[in-house]
Design an enzyme around this catalytic site. Structure first.
Site, short mmCIF file in Angstrom:
data_model
loop_
_atom_site.label_atom_id
_atom_site.label_comp_id
_atom_site.label_asym_id
_atom_site.label_seq_id
_atom_site.Cartn_x
_atom_site.Cartn_y
_atom_site.Cartn_z
N GLY A 44 16.23 52.02 74.03
CA GLY A 44 17.54 51.61 73.72
C GLY A 44 17.76 50.18 73.33
N ASN A 67 14.72 62.97 71.76
CA ASN A 67 15.79 63.14 72.87
C ASN A 67 17.02 62.78 72.51
OD1 ASN A 67 16.69 63.02 75.34
ND2 ASN A 67 15.60 61.20 76.12
N TRP A 68 18.11 63.71 72.41
CA TRP A 68 19.17 63.45 72.17
C TRP A 68 20.29 62.94 73.24
CZ3 TRP A 68 20.61 68.21 68.44
CH2 TRP A 68 19.86 68.23 67.29
N LYS A 69 19.60 62.80 74.43
CA LYS A 69 20.46 62.21 75.33
C LYS A 69 21.83 63.06 75.36
CE LYS A 69 17.81 58.09 75.28
NZ LYS A 69 17.62 56.80 75.56
N GLU A 123 7.13 55.42 78.28
CA GLU A 123 8.27 54.93 77.95
C GLU A 123 8.62 53.54 78.85
OE1 GLU A 123 10.98 57.86 75.59
OE2 GLU A 123 11.49 58.09 77.64
N GLY A 145 14.42 58.47 70.77
CA GLY A 145 16.00 58.45 71.19
C GLY A 145 16.68 58.41 70.11
N GLU A 181 16.30 57.11 82.41
CA GLU A 181 17.85 57.45 82.76
C GLU A 181 17.97 58.27 83.75
OE1 GLU A 181 19.03 58.50 78.85
OE2 GLU A 181 18.31 56.25 78.20
N SER A 186 12.36 52.82 71.40
CA SER A 186 12.73 52.18 70.19
C SER A 186 11.90 52.66 69.15
CB SER A 186 12.61 50.46 70.31
OG SER A 186 13.97 50.23 71.22
P1 PGA Z 1 15.06 55.16 72.19
O1 PGA Z 1 15.07 56.03 73.50
O2 PGA Z 1 14.20 55.58 71.06
O3 PGA Z 1 16.56 54.77 71.66
O4 PGA Z 1 14.74 53.78 72.69
C1 PGA Z 1 13.97 56.90 73.70
C2 PGA Z 1 14.13 57.56 75.15
O5 PGA Z 1 14.84 57.04 75.78
O6 PGA Z 1 13.32 58.72 75.23
#
Ligand code: PGA
Length: 232
Positions: free
Chosen positions: A159, A6-8, A153, A210, A86, A189
């Site tokens: 994050g 997930n590149w956000k 999640e 992420g 998010e 994470s």
């Molecule tokens: P992260 O994000 O691996 O940076 O914790 C995961 C996600 O939001 O899908």
């Protein structure tokens, strides 16, 4: 086993192209990338499976800023995330909206990874089971009769560098699977250092990554961990 990145809101088209030039997935794992909307066209020209990060429930209409599943399919996008924390926390998405998005995407022929997870406050107050049950039931009801995946999640692990322990992940996944018998990915994470142990849990069917999916080397290392875990 599925490893989804997930590149956000990272990587425009040029950076997407650079990633695809640098990254070659190992054999034996289903790799998915979820770039931002502006980079989907570029990503869909590459060899990887591409999912969007969200999709609307209508095929078209006066919904400024949204994208229809049919439009994603036309771009060559194969699926979409829905209900990422998010979206739920920062953009006010409700379980009903998430369920409608998931069903519309599936009906349009896209794959779906629907995200669920509790906040730290909910976990500490003992409401985790209730929260997960409400989130998963809404998705399961809307998606009945379709193939889809869920990503568990925990919001406190996204994050933050704070990962659920393998046992916490296993327990939550088993709980989710008790409501919806679908593949469940773990997210929060996930890094090369912890991927293998998390992915080894019997109810963990993959990962939604992420931060560590943005760099070809770390994403590749997580994909390799998935291959090791799935090879008997
Ligand atoms: P992260 O994000 O691996 O940076 O914790 C995961 C996600 O939001 O899908």
């Amino acid at each position: 086993m599925v490893i989804a990145g997930n590149w956000k809101m990272f990587k425009g088209p040029a950076e997407t192209r650079a990633f695809l030039e640098a990254f070659e997935p190992p054999e034996g794992v289903d790799v998915v990338i979820c770039p931002p909307t502006a980079s989907l066209h570029e990503a869909a020209r590459g060899p990887l499976t591409v999912y969007a990060q969200n999709a609307h429930w209508e095929p078209e209409g006066p919904y400024t800023g949204e994208v229809a599943p049919e439009m994603l399919a036309e771009l060559g996008v194969q699926g979409t995330l829905v209900g990422h924390s998010e979206r739920r926390q920062l953009f006010g998405e409700t379980d009903e909206m998430v369920a409608r998005r998931a069903r519309a995407a599936l009906t349009a022929g896209l794959g779906v990874i629907a995200c669920v997870g509790e906040t730290l406050e909910q976990r500490e107050s003992g409401d985790m089971g209730l929260v997960l049950k409400i989130q998963v039931e809404a998705i399961a009801y809307a998606c009945e009769g379709h193939d889809y995946a869920i990503a568990y999640e925990p919001v406190w692990a996204i994050g933050t560098g704070r990962t659920a322990t393998p046992q916490q992940a296993q327990d939550a996944h088993a709980f989710v699977k008790g409501i919806a018998d679908v593949p469940v990915l773990y997210g929060g994470s996930v890094k090369p250092e912890n991927a293998e142990e998390l992915l080894s849990q019997p109810s963990v069917d993959g990962a939604l990554v992420g931060g560590a999916s943005l760099e070809p080397g770390s994403f590749h290392a997580i994909c390799e961990a998935a291959v090791r875990v799935s090879t008997p």
